[in-house]
Design a protein around this motif. Structure first.
Motif, PDB file in Angstrom:
ATOM      1  N   MET A 216       0.597  -1.347   0.033  1.00 26.68           N
ATOM      2  CA  MET A 216      -0.394   0.033   0.027  1.00 26.68           C
ATOM      3  C   MET A 216       0.913   1.321  -0.032  1.00 26.68           C
ATOM      4  N   SER A 217       0.613   2.392  -1.130  1.00 24.86           N
ATOM      5  CA  SER A 217       1.263   3.654  -0.800  1.00 24.86           C
ATOM      6  C   SER A 217       0.797   4.675   0.510  1.00 24.86           C
ATOM      7  N   ALA A 218       1.590   5.405   0.403  1.00 23.92           N
ATOM      8  CA  ALA A 218       1.458   6.078   0.902  1.00 23.92           C
ATOM      9  C   ALA A 218       0.249   7.564   0.698  1.00 23.92           C
ATOM     10  N   ALA A 219      -0.864   7.509   1.549  1.00 23.87           N
ATOM     11  CA  ALA A 219      -1.318   8.408   0.922  1.00 23.87           C
ATOM     12  C   ALA A 219      -0.606  10.039   0.157  1.00 23.87           C
ATOM     13  N   LYS A 220      -1.243  11.062  -0.695  1.00 20.37           N
ATOM     14  CA  LYS A 220      -0.227  11.932  -1.012  1.00 20.37           C
ATOM     15  C   LYS A 220      -1.029  12.771  -0.260  1.00 20.37           C
ATOM     16  N   PRO A 221      -0.140  14.054  -0.128  1.00 26.04           N
ATOM     17  CA  PRO A 221      -0.165  15.189   0.702  1.00 26.04           C
ATOM     18  C   PRO A 221      -0.958  16.235  -0.246  1.00 26.04           C
ATOM     19  N   SER A 222      -2.340  17.067   1.115  1.00 22.29           N
ATOM     20  CA  SER A 222      -3.182  17.263   0.848  1.00 22.29           C
ATOM     21  C   SER A 222      -2.279  18.534  -0.543  1.00 22.29           C
ATOM     22  N   ALA A 223      -3.424  18.649  -2.171  1.00 24.02           N
ATOM     23  CA  ALA A 223      -2.324  20.141  -3.333  1.00 24.02           C
ATOM     24  C   ALA A 223      -2.893  21.404  -2.057  1.00 24.02           C
ATOM     25  N   THR A 224      -3.453  21.466  -1.187  1.00 26.32           N
ATOM     26  CA  THR A 224      -3.720  23.143  -0.883  1.00 26.32           C
ATOM     27  C   THR A 224      -2.733  23.088   0.128  1.00 26.32           C
ATOM     28  N   ILE A 225      -2.065  22.002   1.194  1.00 25.13           N
ATOM     29  CA  ILE A 225      -1.641  22.267   2.095  1.00 25.13           C
ATOM     30  C   ILE A 225       0.145  22.227   1.410  1.00 25.13           C
ATOM     31  N   ARG A 226       0.568  21.503   0.441  1.00 20.84           N
ATOM     32  CA  ARG A 226       1.777  21.659  -0.086  1.00 20.84           C
ATOM     33  C   ARG A 226       1.771  23.356  -0.825  1.00 20.84           C
ATOM     34  N   TYR A 227       1.004  23.333  -1.412  1.00 17.53           N
ATOM     35  CA  TYR A 227       0.731  24.966  -1.912  1.00 17.53           C
ATOM     36  C   TYR A 227       0.808  25.635  -0.724  1.00 17.53           C
ATOM     37  N   THR A 228       0.023  25.828   0.679  1.00 20.87           N
ATOM     38  CA  THR A 228       0.084  27.100   0.979  1.00 20.87           C
ATOM     39  C   THR A 228       1.895  26.815   2.218  1.00 20.87           C
ATOM     40  N   ALA A 229       2.189  25.488   2.303  1.00 24.87           N
ATOM     41  CA  ALA A 229       3.614  25.087   3.066  1.00 24.87           C
ATOM     42  C   ALA A 229       4.522  25.959   2.045  1.00 24.87           C
ATOM     43  N   MET A 230       4.635  25.761   0.526  1.00 27.46           N
ATOM     44  CA  MET A 230       5.831  26.773  -0.197  1.00 27.46           C
ATOM     45  C   MET A 230       5.168  28.224  -0.659  1.00 27.46           C
ATOM     46  N   ARG A 231       4.034  28.724  -0.302  1.00 26.01           N
ATOM     47  CA  ARG A 231       4.072  29.668  -0.234  1.00 26.01           C
ATOM     48  C   ARG A 231       4.802  30.723   1.206  1.00 26.01           C
ATOM     49  N   LEU A 232       4.154  29.683   1.750  1.00 21.06           N
ATOM     50  CA  LEU A 232       5.246  30.691   3.281  1.00 21.06           C
ATOM     51  C   LEU A 232       6.966  30.240   3.618  1.00 21.06           C
ATOM     52  N   LEU A 233       7.210  29.130   2.414  1.00 24.10           N
ATOM     53  CA  LEU A 233       8.510  29.391   2.300  1.00 24.10           C
ATOM     54  C   LEU A 233       9.236  30.719   1.550  1.00 24.10           C
ATOM     55  N   ILE A 234       8.417  30.793   0.309  1.00 23.67           N
ATOM     56  CA  ILE A 234       8.215  32.108  -0.728  1.00 23.67           C
ATOM     57  C   ILE A 234       9.146  33.250   0.215  1.00 23.67           C
ATOM     58  N   PHE A 235       7.875  33.355   1.422  1.00 19.81           N
ATOM     59  CA  PHE A 235       7.690  34.266   1.637  1.00 19.81           C
ATOM     60  C   PHE A 235       8.741  34.074   2.652  1.00 19.81           C
ATOM     61  N   VAL A 236       9.024  33.506   3.797  1.00 19.58           N
ATOM     62  CA  VAL A 236      10.087  33.461   4.107  1.00 19.58           C
ATOM     63  C   VAL A 236      11.737  33.768   3.776  1.00 19.58           C
ATOM     64  N   GLY A 237      11.657  33.776   2.467  1.00 21.85           N
ATOM     65  CA  GLY A 237      12.445  33.536   2.152  1.00 21.85           C
ATOM     66  C   GLY A 237      12.777  35.542   1.527  1.00 21.85           C
TER      67      GLY A 237
END
Length: 98
Positions: A1-22
């Motif tokens: 069984m494969s691991a569940a794919k993380p939510s696209a919304t969570i991924r987008y929000t995390a990446m957006r936050l990383l860009i802001f922090v940078g």
């Protein structure tokens, strides 16, 4: 069984936050070394936050297009599935009431 794919919304929000922090970090360094003007009086932190937001918004818009599209598809799929479930419940209630 494969691991569940993380939510696209969570991924987008995390990446957006990383860009802001940078961008916040870059703006802070630029203000510290005088490359960009500092805020008036004690507003320096607010000024750096605003600079970080202004810099990160267009970068996020350009760099996160794929993630935004994935998030949109995921939301549309969820809404369609919910609509289908509600319609199935409604038709089931209609058939029972008759």
């Amino acid at each position: 069984m494969s691991a569940a794919k993380p939510s696209a919304t969570i991924r987008y929000t995390a990446m957006r936050l990383l860009i802001f922090v940078g961008c916040f970090f870059v703006a802070g360094v630029a203000v510290h070394f005088g490359v960009l003007p500092s805020g008036v009086g004690g507003s320096n932190v607010v000024w750096v936050i605003l600079l970080g937001l202004v810099l990160s918004a267009p970068l996020s818009y350009i760099l996160l297009r794929k993630q935004r599209d994935e998030m949109s598809e995921q939301i549309i799929t969820t809404v369609d599935r919910t609509k289908a479930r509600l319609e199935a419940n409604r038709t089931r209630e209609d058939s029972v009431a008759r």
